[in-house]
Design a protein around this motif. Structure first.
Motif, PDB file in Angstrom:
ATOM      1  N   GLY A  89      40.380  21.125  35.200  1.00 24.44           N
ATOM      2  CA  GLY A  89      40.416  19.890  35.997  1.00 24.44           C
ATOM      3  C   GLY A  89      39.233  19.590  37.001  1.00 24.44           C
ATOM      4  N   PHE A  90      39.539  20.453  37.918  1.00 23.72           N
ATOM      5  CA  PHE A  90      37.891  20.561  39.041  1.00 23.72           C
ATOM      6  C   PHE A  90      36.815  20.869  38.075  1.00 23.72           C
ATOM      7  CE2 PHE A  90      42.224  21.386  40.694  1.00 23.72           C
ATOM      8  CZ  PHE A  90      42.467  21.293  41.737  1.00 23.72           C
ATOM      9  N   THR A  91      35.971  20.292  39.247  1.00 22.07           N
ATOM     10  CA  THR A  91      34.567  20.011  39.019  1.00 22.07           C
ATOM     11  C   THR A  91      33.539  20.922  39.910  1.00 22.07           C
ATOM     12  OG1 THR A  91      34.713  18.316  37.407  1.00 22.07           O
ATOM     13  CG2 THR A  91      32.219  18.812  38.872  1.00 22.07           C
ATOM     14  N   LEU A  92      32.989  21.923  39.696  1.00 20.28           N
ATOM     15  CA  LEU A  92      32.075  22.824  40.451  1.00 20.28           C
ATOM     16  C   LEU A  92      31.018  21.974  41.242  1.00 20.28           C
ATOM     17  CD1 LEU A  92      31.406  26.018  38.196  1.00 20.28           C
ATOM     18  CD2 LEU A  92      33.284  25.330  40.540  1.00 20.28           C
ATOM     19  N   LYS A  93      30.915  22.283  42.615  1.00 22.88           N
ATOM     20  CA  LYS A  93      30.679  21.465  43.413  1.00 22.88           C
ATOM     21  C   LYS A  93      29.035  22.327  44.327  1.00 22.88           C
ATOM     22  CE  LYS A  93      31.887  17.054  43.181  1.00 22.88           C
ATOM     23  NZ  LYS A  93      31.291  16.117  42.993  1.00 22.88           N
ATOM     24  N   GLN A  94      30.386  23.571  44.584  1.00 19.42           N
ATOM     25  CA  GLN A  94      29.229  23.765  45.699  1.00 19.42           C
ATOM     26  C   GLN A  94      29.356  26.049  44.927  1.00 19.42           C
ATOM     27  OE1 GLN A  94      28.137  22.722  49.943  1.00 19.42           O
ATOM     28  NE2 GLN A  94      29.202  24.430  50.757  1.00 19.42           N
ATOM     29  N   CYS A  95      28.118  26.252  45.520  1.00 18.42           N
ATOM     30  CA  CYS A  95      28.020  27.796  45.721  1.00 18.42           C
ATOM     31  C   CYS A  95      27.534  28.466  46.894  1.00 18.42           C
ATOM     32  CB  CYS A  95      26.810  28.166  44.132  1.00 18.42           C
ATOM     33  SG  CYS A  95      27.066  30.522  44.143  1.00 18.42           S
ATOM     34  N   THR A  96      27.987  29.476  47.904  1.00 20.67           N
ATOM     35  CA  THR A  96      27.954  29.469  48.917  1.00 20.67           C
ATOM     36  C   THR A  96      28.138  31.479  48.302  1.00 20.67           C
ATOM     37  OG1 THR A  96      28.611  28.219  50.236  1.00 20.67           O
ATOM     38  CG2 THR A  96      28.251  29.849  50.824  1.00 20.67           C
ATOM     39  N   ILE A  97      26.906  31.977  48.883  1.00 21.22           N
ATOM     40  CA  ILE A  97      26.814  33.132  49.022  1.00 21.22           C
ATOM     41  C   ILE A  97      27.119  34.312  49.608  1.00 21.22           C
ATOM     42  CG2 ILE A  97      25.194  35.134  47.258  1.00 21.22           C
ATOM     43  CD1 ILE A  97      26.156  33.152  45.245  1.00 21.22           C
ATOM     44  N   VAL A  98      27.775  34.845  49.918  1.00 24.56           N
ATOM     45  CA  VAL A  98      28.189  35.336  51.012  1.00 24.56           C
ATOM     46  C   VAL A  98      27.425  36.882  51.125  1.00 24.56           C
ATOM     47  CG1 VAL A  98      29.965  35.843  52.883  1.00 24.56           C
ATOM     48  CG2 VAL A  98      30.167  33.534  51.606  1.00 24.56           C
ATOM     49  N   MET A 150      40.975  16.215  45.490  1.00 21.27           N
ATOM     50  CA  MET A 150      41.359  17.771  46.597  1.00 21.27           C
ATOM     51  C   MET A 150      40.449  18.696  46.203  1.00 21.27           C
ATOM     52  SD  MET A 150      44.862  19.845  46.500  1.00 21.27           S
ATOM     53  CE  MET A 150      44.585  20.638  44.559  1.00 21.27           C
ATOM     54  N   ILE A 151      39.883  19.429  47.931  1.00 15.63           N
ATOM     55  CA  ILE A 151      38.102  20.514  47.464  1.00 15.63           C
ATOM     56  C   ILE A 151      39.931  21.209  48.003  1.00 15.63           C
ATOM     57  CG2 ILE A 151      36.691  21.467  48.705  1.00 15.63           C
ATOM     58  CD1 ILE A 151      36.017  18.443  49.109  1.00 15.63           C
ATOM     59  N   LEU A 152      38.863  22.575  46.229  1.00 14.68           N
ATOM     60  CA  LEU A 152      39.790  24.180  46.915  1.00 14.68           C
ATOM     61  C   LEU A 152      38.382  24.925  47.039  1.00 14.68           C
ATOM     62  CD1 LEU A 152      42.048  23.625  44.366  1.00 14.68           C
ATOM     63  CD2 LEU A 152      42.407  23.625  46.326  1.00 14.68           C
ATOM     64  N   THR A 153      38.557  26.114  47.602  1.00 12.77           N
ATOM     65  CA  THR A 153      37.331  27.060  47.129  1.00 12.77           C
ATOM     66  C   THR A 153      37.799  28.458  46.598  1.00 12.77           C
ATOM     67  OG1 THR A 153      36.269  26.322  48.996  1.00 12.77           O
ATOM     68  CG2 THR A 153      35.094  28.479  48.683  1.00 12.77           C
ATOM     69  N   TYR A 154      37.580  29.151  45.444  1.00 13.04           N
ATOM     70  CA  TYR A 154      37.358  30.004  45.392  1.00 13.04           C
ATOM     71  C   TYR A 154      36.693  30.943  45.711  1.00 13.04           C
ATOM     72  CZ  TYR A 154      41.398  28.606  42.802  1.00 13.04           C
ATOM     73  OH  TYR A 154      43.341  27.667  42.233  1.00 13.04           O
ATOM     74  N   CYS A 155      37.001  32.592  45.793  1.00 12.94           N
ATOM     75  CA  CYS A 155      35.877  33.790  46.388  1.00 12.94           C
ATOM     76  C   CYS A 155      35.978  34.371  44.802  1.00 12.94           C
ATOM     77  CB  CYS A 155      36.384  33.911  47.273  1.00 12.94           C
ATOM     78  SG  CYS A 155      34.099  34.662  48.250  1.00 12.94           S
ATOM     79  N   TYR A 156      35.130  34.879  44.598  1.00 14.51           N
ATOM     80  CA  TYR A 156      34.668  35.668  44.032  1.00 14.51           C
ATOM     81  C   TYR A 156      33.258  36.722  44.182  1.00 14.51           C
ATOM     82  CZ  TYR A 156      37.364  32.161  40.519  1.00 14.51           C
ATOM     83  OH  TYR A 156      38.002  31.620  40.064  1.00 14.51           O
ATOM     84  N   ARG A 157      33.975  37.932  43.196  1.00 14.13           N
ATOM     85  CA  ARG A 157      33.122  39.116  43.711  1.00 14.13           C
ATOM     86  C   ARG A 157      32.337  39.024  43.057  1.00 14.13           C
ATOM     87  NH1 ARG A 157      33.716  45.250  46.415  1.00 14.13           N
ATOM     88  NH2 ARG A 157      32.065  45.762  46.625  1.00 14.13           N
ATOM     89  N   ILE A 158      30.549  39.474  43.270  1.00 14.23           N
ATOM     90  CA  ILE A 158      29.844  39.527  42.277  1.00 14.23           C
ATOM     91  C   ILE A 158      28.585  40.454  42.180  1.00 14.23           C
ATOM     92  CG2 ILE A 158      29.422  37.641  42.375  1.00 14.23           C
ATOM     93  CD1 ILE A 158      26.942  37.388  44.896  1.00 14.23           C
ATOM     94  N   ASN A 159      28.393  41.471  40.979  1.00 17.06           N
ATOM     95  CA  ASN A 159      27.959  42.632  41.146  1.00 17.06           C
ATOM     96  C   ASN A 159      25.932  42.094  40.809  1.00 17.06           C
ATOM     97  OD1 ASN A 159      29.661  44.297  41.446  1.00 17.06           O
ATOM     98  ND2 ASN A 159      30.515  44.425  39.309  1.00 17.06           N
ATOM     99  N   PRO A 160      25.192  41.778  42.005  1.00 16.66           N
ATOM    100  CA  PRO A 160      24.110  41.782  41.766  1.00 16.66           C
ATOM    101  C   PRO A 160      23.392  43.152  41.507  1.00 16.66           C
ATOM    102  CG  PRO A 160      24.832  41.986  43.768  1.00 16.66           C
ATOM    103  CD  PRO A 160      25.537  41.523  43.280  1.00 16.66           C
TER     104      PRO A 160
END
Length: 435
Positions: free
Chosen positions: A168-177, A1-11
């Motif tokens: 139990g999930f493995t990070l696969k991809q990071c999208t900067i939006v 199963m693939i999940l996508t979590y969206c977090y805010r970043i402070n650059p």
């Protein structure tokens, strides 16, 4: 199963400038690659034994252009334009992969024979995301450790972890939006285990839902969820903000500020609608094991005079969210044919023609299902919900009275007159709507 979590970043401001420069360079490269493909298509479209009566391009026939040839040209691009050396290499490759997918959707039909629209050139600011295809590996361009995201050639920045990553999930991809209110990172993660769907023998409760515009949905149990109409209620403030933007000189700082305010309003409406959809989906999945809904042609319905209301309700987005929530919980969601669900009587099966006018206040007869054969009077949407439930049970192979309310129960609960018929409303916790 693939999940996508969206977090805010402070650059930092320097990192924001770098990321905005990356987006602009990637946009230009994507437009150039699309121009290459279109030029190759125009020069090779004519067959060798005939030509068009209007015009045909002259010159040498170019070599075929695809993802692999354009990826090989990245080295030459970096020699001619040294700015592209500052962009992470895999990010540029993913940018070309996106274009290749859009091109294939246009040129190659799917299983149903349908094709997508032609890829378009992006204007300044239209490209708002770039991808790091690997996370937390030895050669990855993105690393997330203890709430700090480190991006190759950009730097480290804090991440607001408003919810923990699932175990139990493995990070696969990071999208900067880039959104109207700041920058976000969307982390895609994968787990090899797949939730097991509930066996049909274990289904204890089922429901059919009928979506609409007067009520967001009505269940086969007689419960209804009122429609929030987020866009309709915010039309005044949106019109005012757009009027202010139209009076500014295009491209000026005041115009950019007004445009940013309009973008913030639309982003807020989108989030309110999405939150509402998740609340309704979780409410349904917490009560029922099987959920049946109509397989509607929403794109066709959105071309009618009710387009604004249909797009505001966003039935398609809700059904996708409902499917995702049900899969996570291991529940069943069944699509049924919508033809005749409003006309067919749930009790005797006879056809009861109805004429729902486009007026603002339809008559009572138009909103009530009144069958002359069995003398049943129920709400029109309630009747549709029961028919949808029956079709869903037949589709999965369950008996009609195996779960939920039977036809006799609904007949007993229905009032003798349409004036006394009341559908119970379920009021969910509404998101904040202070614009």
């Amino acid at each position: 199963m693939i999940l996508t979590y969206c977090y805010r970043i402070n650059p930092s401001p320097e990192q924001v400038a770098i990321m905005e420069r990356w987006l602009e360079l990637l946009r230009r490269h994507s437009n150039y690659a699309l121009g290459q493909r279109l030029d190759w298509l125009n020069r090779t479209r004519s067959p060798i034994d005939r030509c068009s009566l209007v015009s045909e391009p002259i010159g040498e026939i170019p070599e075929p252009v695809n993802y692999y040839t354009q990826q090989a040209d990245l080295k030459e691009t970096k020699k001619l334009f040294p700015e592209y050396k500052k962009i992470y290499a895999e990010t540029q490759q993913v940018n070309l992969q996106r274009l290749n997918k859009a091109w294939d959707r246009w040129r190659k039909p799917d299983v149903n024979g349908k094709r997508g629209g032609r890829p378009r050139f992006k204007k300044t600011g239209e490209l708002r995301s770039f991808v790091f295809p690997r996370v937390n590996s030895s050669k990855a361009g993105a690393h997330l450790i203890d709430g700090v995201l480190k991006l190759s050639r950009i730097g480290s920045m804090p991440v607001i972890m408003h919810r923990p990553l699932p175990v139990g999930f493995t990070l696969k991809q990071c999208t900067i939006v880039k959104k109207a209110d700041g920058w976000y990172c969307c982390l895609s993660m994968k787990d090899d285990t797949v939730p097991e769907l509930l066996p049909l023998d274990s289904v204890k409760s089922a429901v059919g839902i009928d979506v609409g515009l007067e009520k967001f949905l009505t269940t086969s149990d007689g419960e209804a969820v009122p429609i929030p109409q987020f866009y309709r209620k915010a039309q005044g403030k949106l019109a005012q903000a757009q009027r202010i933007m139209s009076r500014r000189v295009k491209g000026s700082n005041n115009w950019k500020k007004a445009k940013h305010k309009v973008a913030l309003l639309h982003l807020h409406l989108t989030r309110c609608r999405k939150e509402f959809h998740y609340q309704v989906a979780h409410w349904l999945c917490s009560k029922y094991d099987l959920i049946a809904h109509e397989n509607l042609n929403i794109k066709g319905l959105a071309r009618t005079r009710l387009a604004k209301s249909i797009n505001d309700a966003a039935w398609g987005a809700f059904l996708e969210i409902l499917q995702a929530v049900a899969v996570k919980r291991g529940l069943l969601v069944q699509e049924v044919n919508p033809r005749g669900t409003s006309i067919e009587c749930f009790n005797c099966g006879s056809r009861v023609e109805k004429n729902l006018s486009d007026s603002a206040k339809p008559t009572l007869r138009e909103r009530v299902h009144c069958c002359s054969s069995c003398n049943v009077k129920v709400d029109r949407d309630w009747n549709s919900g029961i028919n949808i439930l029956n079709r869903g049970l037949l589709a999965v192979g369950l008996p009609l009275d195996g779960c939920g309310k039977s036809a006799q129960d609904v007949v007993r609960e229905a009032s003798a007159s349409a004036e006394e018929q009341q559908v119970s409303f379920v009021r969910l916790r509404s998101p904040h709507h202070n614009l």
